[in-house]
Scaffold this motif. Structure first.
Motif, PDB file in Angstrom:
ATOM      1  N   LYS A 124     -20.046  22.844  19.016  1.00 58.49           N
ATOM      2  CA  LYS A 124     -19.845  23.696  17.840  1.00 58.49           C
ATOM      3  C   LYS A 124     -20.426  25.090  18.087  1.00 58.49           C
ATOM      4  O   LYS A 124     -19.787  26.098  17.774  1.00 58.49           O
ATOM      5  CB  LYS A 124     -20.500  23.052  16.619  1.00 58.49           C
ATOM      6  N   ILE A 125     -21.642  25.136  18.631  1.00 62.31           N
ATOM      7  CA  ILE A 125     -22.250  26.431  18.958  1.00 62.31           C
ATOM      8  C   ILE A 125     -21.415  27.147  20.010  1.00 62.31           C
ATOM      9  O   ILE A 125     -21.173  28.359  19.925  1.00 62.31           O
ATOM     10  CB  ILE A 125     -23.695  26.238  19.453  1.00 62.31           C
ATOM     11  N   LEU A 126     -20.967  26.394  21.005  1.00 62.07           N
ATOM     12  CA  LEU A 126     -20.164  26.968  22.089  1.00 62.07           C
ATOM     13  C   LEU A 126     -18.895  27.606  21.538  1.00 62.07           C
ATOM     14  O   LEU A 126     -18.559  28.753  21.867  1.00 62.07           O
ATOM     15  CB  LEU A 126     -19.829  25.879  23.104  1.00 62.07           C
ATOM     16  N   ALA A 127     -18.184  26.879  20.716  1.00 64.11           N
ATOM     17  CA  ALA A 127     -16.928  27.389  20.151  1.00 64.11           C
ATOM     18  C   ALA A 127     -17.179  28.599  19.248  1.00 64.11           C
ATOM     19  O   ALA A 127     -16.413  29.577  19.265  1.00 64.11           O
ATOM     20  CB  ALA A 127     -16.222  26.279  19.373  1.00 64.11           C
ATOM     21  N   PHE A 128     -18.259  28.531  18.459  1.00 61.28           N
ATOM     22  CA  PHE A 128     -18.598  29.622  17.542  1.00 61.28           C
ATOM     23  C   PHE A 128     -18.894  30.903  18.316  1.00 61.28           C
ATOM     24  O   PHE A 128     -18.323  31.972  18.030  1.00 61.28           O
ATOM     25  CB  PHE A 128     -19.815  29.200  16.710  1.00 61.28           C
ATOM     26  N   ASN A 129     -19.781  30.810  19.319  1.00 61.62           N
ATOM     27  CA  ASN A 129     -20.136  32.002  20.091  1.00 61.62           C
ATOM     28  C   ASN A 129     -18.951  32.533  20.890  1.00 61.62           C
ATOM     29  O   ASN A 129     -18.751  33.747  20.997  1.00 61.62           O
ATOM     30  CB  ASN A 129     -21.301  31.684  21.026  1.00 61.62           C
ATOM     31  N   VAL A 136     -18.479  26.529  29.121  1.00 61.70           N
ATOM     32  CA  VAL A 136     -18.618  25.220  29.759  1.00 61.70           C
ATOM     33  C   VAL A 136     -19.799  24.487  29.134  1.00 61.70           C
ATOM     34  O   VAL A 136     -20.670  25.101  28.504  1.00 61.70           O
ATOM     35  CB  VAL A 136     -18.823  25.347  31.283  1.00 61.70           C
ATOM     36  N   THR A 137     -19.809  23.165  29.318  1.00 57.72           N
ATOM     37  CA  THR A 137     -20.850  22.345  28.685  1.00 57.72           C
ATOM     38  C   THR A 137     -21.810  21.693  29.671  1.00 57.72           C
ATOM     39  O   THR A 137     -22.767  21.043  29.245  1.00 57.72           O
ATOM     40  CB  THR A 137     -20.203  21.242  27.826  1.00 57.72           C
ATOM     41  N   THR A 138     -21.577  21.844  30.968  1.00 54.23           N
ATOM     42  CA  THR A 138     -22.438  21.201  31.968  1.00 54.23           C
ATOM     43  C   THR A 138     -22.756  22.154  33.117  1.00 54.23           C
ATOM     44  O   THR A 138     -22.058  23.159  33.330  1.00 54.23           O
ATOM     45  CB  THR A 138     -21.767  19.950  32.564  1.00 54.23           C
ATOM     46  N   ILE A 139     -23.784  21.817  33.878  1.00 51.78           N
ATOM     47  CA  ILE A 139     -24.140  22.588  35.067  1.00 51.78           C
ATOM     48  C   ILE A 139     -23.033  22.501  36.112  1.00 51.78           C
ATOM     49  O   ILE A 139     -22.693  23.499  36.754  1.00 51.78           O
ATOM     50  CB  ILE A 139     -25.474  22.078  35.649  1.00 51.78           C
ATOM     51  N   ALA A 140     -22.466  21.328  36.266  1.00 52.57           N
ATOM     52  CA  ALA A 140     -21.385  21.158  37.246  1.00 52.57           C
ATOM     53  C   ALA A 140     -20.217  22.080  36.936  1.00 52.57           C
ATOM     54  O   ALA A 140     -19.641  22.704  37.840  1.00 52.57           O
ATOM     55  CB  ALA A 140     -20.923  19.697  37.265  1.00 52.57           C
ATOM     56  N   GLN A 141     -19.864  22.182  35.658  1.00 55.06           N
ATOM     57  CA  GLN A 141     -18.768  23.067  35.267  1.00 55.06           C
ATOM     58  C   GLN A 141     -19.138  24.532  35.486  1.00 55.06           C
ATOM     59  O   GLN A 141     -18.298  25.343  35.886  1.00 55.06           O
ATOM     60  CB  GLN A 141     -18.402  22.832  33.806  1.00 55.06           C
ATOM     61  N   ALA A 142     -20.413  24.869  35.251  1.00 52.96           N
ATOM     62  CA  ALA A 142     -20.865  26.241  35.484  1.00 52.96           C
ATOM     63  C   ALA A 142     -20.763  26.599  36.965  1.00 52.96           C
ATOM     64  O   ALA A 142     -20.298  27.691  37.327  1.00 52.96           O
ATOM     65  CB  ALA A 142     -22.303  26.407  34.990  1.00 52.96           C
ATOM     66  N   LYS A 143     -21.179  25.686  37.840  1.00 47.41           N
ATOM     67  CA  LYS A 143     -21.090  25.937  39.280  1.00 47.41           C
ATOM     68  C   LYS A 143     -19.649  26.113  39.713  1.00 47.41           C
ATOM     69  O   LYS A 143     -19.340  26.989  40.533  1.00 47.41           O
ATOM     70  CB  LYS A 143     -21.742  24.779  40.045  1.00 47.41           C
ATOM     71  N   GLU A 144     -18.769  25.294  39.156  1.00 45.18           N
ATOM     72  CA  GLU A 144     -17.353  25.410  39.508  1.00 45.18           C
ATOM     73  C   GLU A 144     -16.805  26.762  39.064  1.00 45.18           C
ATOM     74  O   GLU A 144     -16.050  27.413  39.796  1.00 45.18           O
ATOM     75  CB  GLU A 144     -16.564  24.280  38.848  1.00 45.18           C
TER      76      GLU A 144
END
Length: 222
Positions: A14-19, A33-41
């Motif tokens: 919810k915070i992610l979508a709002f921001n 993204v919601t995870t470290i793995a997704q951030a690295k990708e």
């Protein structure tokens, strides 16, 4: 700030979508993204102008991720987290963040913090200087005592990466992944050739890229 690229790393959807919606409404390009793995990708494909990073993530600590990131990148990072104790804030800055904002917060405050970090980055991002070596990040040209080294795009990427990590040994894998944006699997020839060509152009100036067996490479000055 129009067109600036943000990467939001936040496990609360919810915070992610709002921001994301509010930043995009103000002209930013936003990855979420919601995870470290997704951030690295995401970072394998493109480095954003600013990362807004949560600490408590499903697959690990945002602080551990930040410490790893700081080995290869100086991208501004704003920590956005529910941890508001002094010890948490200190840990954030010791891990390499540029600013720290505790939840709850208002979006207006987050926006001002983000803009300030982006403005600071613009002020220091035009050039990098290491001794007599000067890199113009606007024209992507490198100079030693104002003499143009006439580097190729890949060679400039190499010297920029070394200059940004002045004095640090950088592994071959990290260099390859930064410049070629993919893992180095077995064949190191492309990297070795690029470093050899750059060394030749640096040689008259006394600068060198030294290979440290089993560890990587470091930029040095004789």
């Amino acid at each position: 700030m129009l067109g600036k690229k943000l990467l939001l790393v936040e496990d609360d959807e919810k915070i992610l979508a709002f921001n994301k919606a509010l930043f995009e409404g103000r002209g930013f390009s936003v990855g979420a993204v919601t995870t470290i793995a997704q951030a690295k990708e995401a970072l394998e494909h493109e480095e954003p102008d600013l990362i807004i990073l949560d600490v408590n993530l499903p697959d690990g600590s945002g602080l551990d991720f930040l410490q790893e990131l700081r080995k290869v990148s100086k991208v501004p990072v704003l920590i956005l987290t529910g941890y508001d104790k002094d010890k948490n804030i200190i840990a954030g800055f010791e891990s390499g963040c540029n600013d720290y904002l505790a939840k709850p917060y208002t979006f207006d405050v987050l926006l001002v913090r983000a803009k300030n970090l982006l403005q600071d980055a613009v002020r220091v991002a035009d050039t990098i200087s290491v001794g007599e070596l000067r890199l113009d990040l606007i024209s992507n040209r490198a100079y030693i005592n104002d003499e143009d080294l006439n580097l190729t795009e890949k060679e400039f990427g190499l010297i920029r990466f070394f200059a940004q990590n002045e004095g640090n040994i950088i592994s071959a894998d990290d260099i390859y992944e930064k410049l070629w944006r993919q893992p180095m699997v077995g064949d190191k020839n492309a990297l070795q050739v690029a470093i050899a060509r750059l060394r030749k152009k640096l040689e008259p100036s006394g600068y060198d890229i030294v290979s440290i067996r089993g560890k990587g490479y470091v930029l040095t000055k004789a």
